[in-house]
Enzyme design. Structure first.
Site: not given
Length: 380
Positions: A92, A155, A192-194, A332
């Site tokens: 991240s 994955a 928080y959201s990717n 990250g």
């Protein structure tokens, strides 16, 4: 010069469940661990390794020079040390690169932070999520309440899923469509959201008519000479010197998860870099070499994050320093590689540390303690 006994390297003056890691920094100093050696940086790296990490590596810079230190091994079952300036997946920490590109486009007058997602990506944010009410600023700030998609990527969730799907390629459109099948995250504050940064990468493409990868390379990697920073696309390997990455997927058995098609994290977590390149990036960014003052001010204007003890701007967190003041950085975490780093205001001091295996709260705290102490310490 390399001091092999301590694992320290001194240089001259050259100057997933990702959300679960985000800004956990701030839990305070790590539990005391008896380190070896007398060098402060080496002591801190040893403390990180002592929390159970397979290997740990850190580099710090200041007006007085650059130092790095390592502990542990690059591969389980061997004595191979962590490589000097080895490459790793930065997870991240990629978000700061994406936010920088967006803010450069804002500075060029090509889009506005107040533009809606619907303006640039009509019909993409749908279902219970309304793209006409979500702005670019809210994407970068994680206040859009768009749902997280990475838990839907097999994955990342189990050894079986990793073995079956580590070479699977995703498009951001596919991932966002998966996220849109979920309702918005409840509440009104920070969440928080990717998915936010996948949408930001898509907007970069719409504005420039060039890919997110092209813009990151041409606007940041090339101008700063980040020779060991890569935008891997769908390529599953890490070229050049690197430590293997390990995760246990919540079990007692670690798996080597170094090989991975990182396309599930375009815009949000797919970059490969080194501690040295990340330090150069943070120094340039906070030093005003990548963004005009108005856009850097936008980036570093923060909102509170619930129960985190820190605040979040546009692709950067602001973290209090134990010696007073604050610094800006980003964590990250992507399948075994975990990093933390940042820079003081103005970019004069930087610090980046990473490990190549799972780490719980103790590892996270030891990493953030290292960054805090190194940014506070007066270096000659």
């Amino acid at each position: 010069m390399i001091k092999h006994a301590s694992g320290r390297h001194r240089h001259g003056l050259l100057v997933t469940g990702l959300a679960s890691v985000l800004l956990a920094a701030t839990a305070g100093p790590a539990a005391a661990t008896e380190p070896r050696g007398t060098d402060p940086l080496q002591q801190q790296v040893d403390a990180v390794h002592g929390t159970g990490a397979v290997g740990a590596f850190a580099e710090v810079t200041s007006p007085g020079g650059r130092d790095s230190a390592r502990a542990g091994t690059a591969r389980i079952g061997t004595g191979r040390p962590m490589p000097w300036n080895g490459r790793f997946r930065i997870g991240s920490a990629t978000k700061t690169f994406t936010a920088t590109v967006v803010l450069q486009l804002v500075g060029e007058g090509r889009l506005s932070l107040d533009d809606t997602v619907e303006k640039w990506l009509p019909g993409v944010v749908r279902g219970g999520n309304d793209g006409s009410r979500i702005t670019v600023r809210q994407l970068l700030q994680h206040t859009s309440h768009i749902p997280e998609v990475l838990p839907e990527v097999p994955a990342l969730n189990s050894a079986e899923g990793y073995r079956a799907e580590r070479f699977r390629t995703y498009t951001p459109e596919e991932l966002v469509a998966t996220a849109m099948r979920q309702p918005p995250v409840p509440g009104t504050g920070w969440s928080y959201s990717n998915t936010n940064y996948m949408l930001a990468a898509m907007i970069i493409h719409e504005v420039t008519q060039r890919s997110w990868a092209h813009e990151v390379r041409s606007r940041i990697i090339g101008p700063l000479g980040l020779r060991n920073t890569l935008v891997p696309g769908t390529f599953p390997l890490i070229p050049g010197p690197h430590a293997q990455a390990y995760t246990a997927f919540g079990t007692g058995t670690s798996s080597d998860v170094t090989v991975l098609d990182p396309s599930m994290a375009i815009g949000s977590g797919s970059l490969i870099s080194t501690t040295h390149d990340l330090n150069r990036f943070y120094a340039a960014l906070l030093g005003g070499r990548l963004l005009p003052r108005a856009q850097l001010d936008e980036m570093t204007t923060t909102v509170p994050t619930p129960d985190r003890g820190v605040s979040y701007g546009l692709g950067l967190g602001e973290i209090r320093l134990s010696c007073g003041g604050s610094y800006f950085g980003h964590p990250g975490n992507l399948l075994g590689y975990r990093t933390w780093g940042g820079a003081t205001r103005g970019g004069a001091r930087t610090a980046v540390v990473y490990v190549n295996s799972d780490g719980g709260q103790e590892t996270q705290e030891a990493m953030t303690t290292l960054v805090d102490r190194e940014l506070c310490r007066t270096r000659s």
